[in-house]
Design an enzyme around this catalytic site. Structure first.
Site, PDB file in Angstrom:
ATOM      1  CG  HIS A 298       1.119   1.264   4.227  1.00 20.13           C
ATOM      2  ND1 HIS A 298       0.149   0.325   4.509  1.00 20.13           N
ATOM      3  CD2 HIS A 298       1.711   1.549   5.409  1.00 20.13           C
ATOM      4  CE1 HIS A 298       0.154   0.040   5.797  1.00 20.13           C
ATOM      5  NE2 HIS A 298       1.091   0.775   6.383  1.00 20.13           N
TER       6      HIS A 298
ATOM      7  CB  CYS B  40       2.653   2.450   8.693  1.00 19.95           C
ATOM      8  SG  CYS B  40       4.411   2.034   8.540  1.00 19.95           S
TER       9      CYS B  40
END
Length: 568
Positions: free
Chosen positions: A458, A477
């Protein structure tokens, strides 16, 4: 004589005992108890091969019964394969003939001696024993000792089999992300390869044929020669940390500091701590005067440990399938980079931010299923337990300060002040959500792919992190600096492969949605494979580039599998 039932069974037992005894004699059972001889002199060179043949048969019977152990200094690793090879070949010697080495023997010995070029350790392939025998053959009496020729023959065959296995599958066990298909790797593969090497008289080519052809592997292997040219493998003390033996730890650190010319007075605590501080200051480590993980990791940096990291990285490639998709995303965690590959062409490279050592990014293999503009972030349970719940216990306004919302499982928002947080320890019966927007931790676009860890690729609202050299800073992440280029590549590639009747998205649609700050889910029909891996070194412009071992994975594997490898 009339046999009674009792005497009949006694007679049967006697016959059975005699049969077993004769069978043992025929099969050479006594060889399991009597060690093979050390000297069997054959005066005529043209007769020695017959004696070697006999010794090979006897030796194989002995080592089969003794777990591969021939004597106190020789243990063979592949007894079953050796039995197959020599039985098939009627126990004829393979590597020598009439007191002379064959060209195959010279070729294999040279390959073993140079095996570091393949990320291997010569000591694993009987190099010391073979060297002693070969050097001893300069003596004419030694050359007449058939025992040495037979022993060398088995050592060479065993070494070839070990190298073949290590080059094919490596020395590391399969892990959770291994994509190697072991069902295709069996005994016949190695035996056929060995037979081809002998009949075609091509040792190097046959062994290299077993190696993976993945580009990362071939590039790293090609760069080893340059590394070895300047490597200094002079002895250095390896510091084991953490250690249950504090006295041993202190001794190892003192020895290593002395090797680096940070000499302390033995037993003088002040002198020792002073030199630790001096070392820490000179190597960019927080100056504490204490032995910690960062200090030990720095002390253990030397060319021999670097070579072990090369060996680990090469073996990690061997855990993968022999081929990769024609398009895929490659994430190397310690390198802090993402690569997008398109038909062997590097289409995109981006800096990334990965998980902190305490919240590691997991290794995984998956495929991108969709992308989301202006996503919400549902905080994973692990972060709730480690950070959110302790924060709420201290201050019920914690969520507001972070920009989070508390939602029950019906989707209704809950006020944090209405909950008694002290009764929860391992989790909470609510979701914690961060709304979409420029301040969202996921940034303005995320890439979804199936995995059990709730991690994504992301964008980020902390883009200044990309300017740092050390970027293990996230909760797990992977934050991608070039997220926009990656998204546009996926959309363009997907629209080319979508059917005319399906909904397709153009890059100008993405631009419009982002400008209007709209949330949209963009399904990806041509799903793009994602490989998140851990490679502590790679080849860059023909040189080995080492990355910081951010999760200590290389150190742990080196200590487990390569700890006692001799330098020479």
């Amino acid at each position: 004589m009339k046999l009674t039932p009792r005497s009949f069974f006694s007679y049967q037992r006697t016959l059975l005992w005699l049969f077993l005894l004769s069978g043992c004699i025929t099969a050479g059972c006594n060889n399991t108890e009597q060690k093979p001889p050390e000297v069997v002199v054959v005066k005529m060179p043209e007769k020695i091969d017959e004696k070697v043949k006999e010794l090979l048969q006897n030796n194989l019977q002995y080592i089969t019964a003794n777990q591969g152990k021939l004597n106190d200094s020789v243990t063979l690793q592949h007894t079953n394969w050796l039995n197959t090879v020599y039985t098939t070949g009627s126990f004829q010697p393979i590597w020598s003939s009439e007191e002379k080495w064959t060209t195959l023997a010279d070729s294999l010995y040279a390959f073993i001696a140079a095996s570091r070029l393949y990320g291997l350790f010569p000591s694993d392939y009987n190099i010391s024993s073979l060297a002693r025998i070969r050097n001893g053959m300069a003596d004419s009496m030694q050359r007449k000792n058939a025992v040495l020729w037979a022993r060398a023959d088995m050592l060479f065959t065993d070494a070839y089999m070990s190298m073949a296995k290590d080059l094919k599958v490596g020395r590391l066990p399969q892990d959770s992300v291994s994509t190697r298909i072991d069902s295709l790797i069996n005994d016949s593969l190695y035996l056929q390869n060995f037979q081809a090497a002998i009949t075609q008289k091509n040792i190097r080519g046959s062994l290299e044929q077993l190696e993976t052809k993945l580009k990362g592997y071939t590039d790293l292997k090609a760069a080893i020669a340059s590394f070895l040219d300047s490597a200094d493998f002079s002895g250095s003390t390896y510091v084991v940390y953490p250690s249950k033996d504090s006295a041993l730890l202190l001794k190892q650190v003192e020895s290593r500091l002395a090797e680096l010319n940070f000499i302390s007075i033995p037993g003088d605590t002040a002198s020792f701590r002073g030199n630790i501080r001096k070392y820490q200051k000179g190597h960019g480590i927080p100056v504490t005067g204490k032995i910690g993980e960062k200090t030990v990791s720095s002390l253990n940096v030397n060319d021999w440990q670097k070579f072990k990291r090369i060996a680990v990285s090469l073996d990690r490639y061997k855990l993968m399938a022999d081929t990769l998709p024609h398009q895929y995303i490659w994430v190397n965690l310690p390198g802090f980079y993402l690569q997008l590959w398109n038909d062997d062409t590097l289409a995109l490279e981006s800096k990334i931010v990965v998980g902190k050592p305490l919240t590691r990014t997991p290794l995984l293999t998956s495929k991108i299923t969709d992308m989301v503009t202006y996503p919400q972030w549902t905080i994973p349970e692990s972060i709730i337990v480690k950070e959110v719940l302790p924060g709420l216990k201290k201050d019920t306004n914690y969520l507001n300060k972070k920009g989070y919302s508390l939602v029950d499982f019906n989707g209704d928002e809950v006020y944090a002040s209405s909950v008694n947080w002290n009764k929860y320890t391992k989790g909470i019966p609510y979701k914690v959500v961060q709304g979409s927007g420029d301040d969202n931790a996921l940034g303005i676009l995320k890439f979804n792919f199936s995995n059990k860890y709730s991690v994504y690729l992301h964008d980020t609202n902390q883009r200044y992190y990309f300017s740092r050299s050390f970027r293990a800073l996230s909760h797990g992440c992977v934050r991608v600096q070039q997220w926009d280029k990656l998204a546009r590549f996926i959309i363009a590639n997907d629209s080319l492969n979508a059917s005319p009747t399906s909904n397709t998205f153009k890059t100008d649609s993405l631009t419009a949605w982002l400008s209007r700050k709209e949330k949209h889910v963009i399904p990806v029909k041509t799903r793009l494979p994602v490989f998140i891996r851990y490679f502590g070194c790679t080849a860059v412009n023909g040189k080995v580039k080492f990355y910081e071992d951010i999760y200590n994975e290389d150190r742990l594997l080196s200590e487990r599998y390569f700890a006692n490898k001799p330098v020479n």
